[in-house]
Design a protein around this motif. Structure first.
Motif, mmCIF file in Angstrom:
data_model
loop_
_atom_site.group_PDB
_atom_site.id
_atom_site.type_symbol
_atom_site.label_atom_id
_atom_site.label_comp_id
_atom_site.label_asym_id
_atom_site.label_seq_id
_atom_site.Cartn_x
_atom_site.Cartn_y
_atom_site.Cartn_z
ATOM 1 N N ALA A 104 0.864 -1.145 -0.187
ATOM 2 C CA ALA A 104 0.048 -0.122 0.038
ATOM 3 C C ALA A 104 1.000 1.282 -0.179
ATOM 4 O O ALA A 104 0.561 2.135 -0.782
ATOM 5 N N ASN A 105 1.871 1.392 0.935
ATOM 6 C CA ASN A 105 2.881 2.470 0.795
ATOM 7 C C ASN A 105 3.475 2.483 -0.584
ATOM 8 O O ASN A 105 3.598 3.755 -0.914
ATOM 9 N N ALA A 106 3.977 1.548 -1.097
ATOM 10 C CA ALA A 106 4.827 1.477 -2.366
ATOM 11 C C ALA A 106 3.592 2.057 -3.189
ATOM 12 O O ALA A 106 4.306 2.752 -4.502
ATOM 13 N N LEU A 107 2.524 1.589 -3.520
ATOM 14 C CA LEU A 107 1.549 2.144 -4.426
ATOM 15 C C LEU A 107 1.333 3.557 -4.156
ATOM 16 O O LEU A 107 1.151 4.393 -5.027
ATOM 17 N N SER A 112 0.985 5.070 -9.211
ATOM 18 C CA SER A 112 0.128 4.101 -10.280
ATOM 19 C C SER A 112 0.535 2.995 -10.047
ATOM 20 O O SER A 112 0.992 2.587 -9.115
ATOM 21 N N GLU A 113 -0.258 2.157 -10.783
ATOM 22 C CA GLU A 113 -0.075 0.471 -10.680
ATOM 23 C C GLU A 113 0.799 -0.007 -11.484
ATOM 24 O O GLU A 113 0.927 -1.319 -11.694
ATOM 25 N N ASP A 114 1.843 0.955 -11.950
ATOM 26 C CA ASP A 114 2.780 0.367 -13.157
ATOM 27 C C ASP A 114 3.775 -0.581 -12.287
ATOM 28 O O ASP A 114 4.180 -0.171 -11.140
ATOM 29 N N THR A 115 3.978 -1.729 -12.654
ATOM 30 C CA THR A 115 4.930 -2.702 -12.097
ATOM 31 C C THR A 115 6.039 -2.350 -11.632
ATOM 32 O O THR A 115 6.790 -2.438 -10.652
ATOM 33 N N ASP A 116 6.763 -1.684 -12.862
ATOM 34 C CA ASP A 116 8.129 -1.012 -12.491
ATOM 35 C C ASP A 116 8.132 -0.038 -11.485
ATOM 36 O O ASP A 116 9.260 0.293 -10.796
ATOM 37 N N ALA A 117 7.238 0.921 -11.571
ATOM 38 C CA ALA A 117 7.277 1.799 -10.472
ATOM 39 C C ALA A 117 6.903 1.495 -9.137
ATOM 40 O O ALA A 117 7.556 2.138 -8.218
ATOM 41 N N ILE A 118 6.201 0.377 -9.000
ATOM 42 C CA ILE A 118 6.095 -0.086 -7.764
ATOM 43 C C ILE A 118 7.293 -0.790 -7.230
ATOM 44 O O ILE A 118 7.521 -0.647 -6.015
ATOM 45 N N LEU A 119 7.832 -1.482 -8.118
ATOM 46 C CA LEU A 119 9.086 -2.194 -7.703
ATOM 47 C C LEU A 119 10.114 -1.299 -7.192
ATOM 48 O O LEU A 119 10.908 -1.586 -6.239
ATOM 49 N N GLY A 120 10.165 -0.003 -7.890
ATOM 50 C CA GLY A 120 11.235 0.886 -7.678
ATOM 51 C C GLY A 120 10.862 1.330 -6.243
ATOM 52 O O GLY A 120 11.751 1.957 -5.446
ATOM 53 N N ALA A 121 9.391 1.632 -5.852
ATOM 54 C CA ALA A 121 9.220 2.243 -4.641
ATOM 55 C C ALA A 121 9.369 1.289 -3.458
ATOM 56 O O ALA A 121 9.456 1.775 -2.285
ATOM 57 N N LEU A 122 9.257 0.034 -3.754
ATOM 58 C CA LEU A 122 9.394 -0.761 -3.020
ATOM 59 C C LEU A 122 10.984 -1.235 -2.439
ATOM 60 O O LEU A 122 11.300 -1.551 -1.177
#
Length: 242
Positions: A104-107, A112-122
């Motif tokens: 939730a925090n990464a989202l 956005s729900e873009d996979t690469d963007a979420i992975l970067g945030a994680l």
């Protein structure tokens, strides 16, 4: 086991087999002659399915037990019991709770729900979890956590009898352990992982192997997931047969 004078029994059984083993041990040895059963997989959820005399005194290793005392866990346990009744959360409940918050925090951070963007945030994300502060290692991706040893009581909870003074970084490929390939090769293991790109010549072409998929031990490279054996051999980076 008691007749052999065992100080403890290390069990790798899981699920119902683990429960049956604890029950059989209690019936055969009795409460005064038992060597404690130590397990990496016996959680509070499994203890709840055993008779009190079958679980009491046995040991478990985990990064979380419901008996941890801190303000975050106190609130977590209270909410858990308020929703699900008596008993309490175990390591799987705590990890699931933490992972939902990580996502939730990464989202929210990614926007956005873009996979690469979420992975970067994680990458490198941290969370104040019921079991303590946890973060995702930027180089290896798993959590860095603090191991605990709990001793089961009659109520089915684990009293914490030891905790690591330090947070332990995951060693996914057993490079730092004595039983690892580094000892078999009699070579020192380098720190995991090395953040650079290793390039090599593969026939007439030049191909690069990402260091996030290779591990260096001494002068040898060991493959991780995702690097084909053919490419390793072509680059001359494959380890010898052990």
């Amino acid at each position: 086991m008691a007749a052999k004078g065992a100080d403890a029994v290390l069990s790798t059984l899981v699920g119902r087999n683990s429960i049956a083993f604890h029950e059989a041990d209690a019936e055969l040895t009795g409460p005064t002659k038992r060597a404690p059963i130590a397990s990496l997989t016996t959680t509070e959820a499994k203890l709840a399915l055993m008779r009190p005399e079958a679980r009491q005194g046995n040991l478990a290793v985990a990064p979380y037990f419901g008996t941890l005392v801190n303000t975050v866990n106190d609130a977590f346990v209270a909410k858990f019991r308020g929703k699900y009744g008596s008993g309490g959360p175990g390591v799987y409940s705590e990890v699931t709770y933490s992972l939902v918050h990580f996502y939730a925090n990464a989202l929210e951070l990614a926007g956005s729900e873009d996979t690469d963007a979420i992975l970067g945030a994680l990458s490198g994300a941290a969370f104040k979890a019921p079991g303590g502060d946890v973060h995702i290692d930027t180089e290896t991706n798993p959590f860095s956590i603090r191991p605990l040893i709990g001793k089961a009581n009659m109520a089915g909870q684990c009293d914490i009898v030891w905790q690591s003074p330090n947070v332990i970084r995951a060693d996914l490929y057993l490079i730092a352990y004595d039983r690892s390939v580094s000892k078999l090769m009699d070579l020192p293991a380098t720190a995991l992982p090395m953040r650079k790109t290793v390039c090599c010549a593969a026939g007439a072409r030049s191909e690069c192997l990402s260091s996030t998929r290779m591990t260096k031990i001494g002068k040898c490279w060991l493959t991780r997931s995702g690097v084909s054996t053919a490419r390793q051999k072509a680059c001359g980076l494959h380890p010898p047969n052990f």
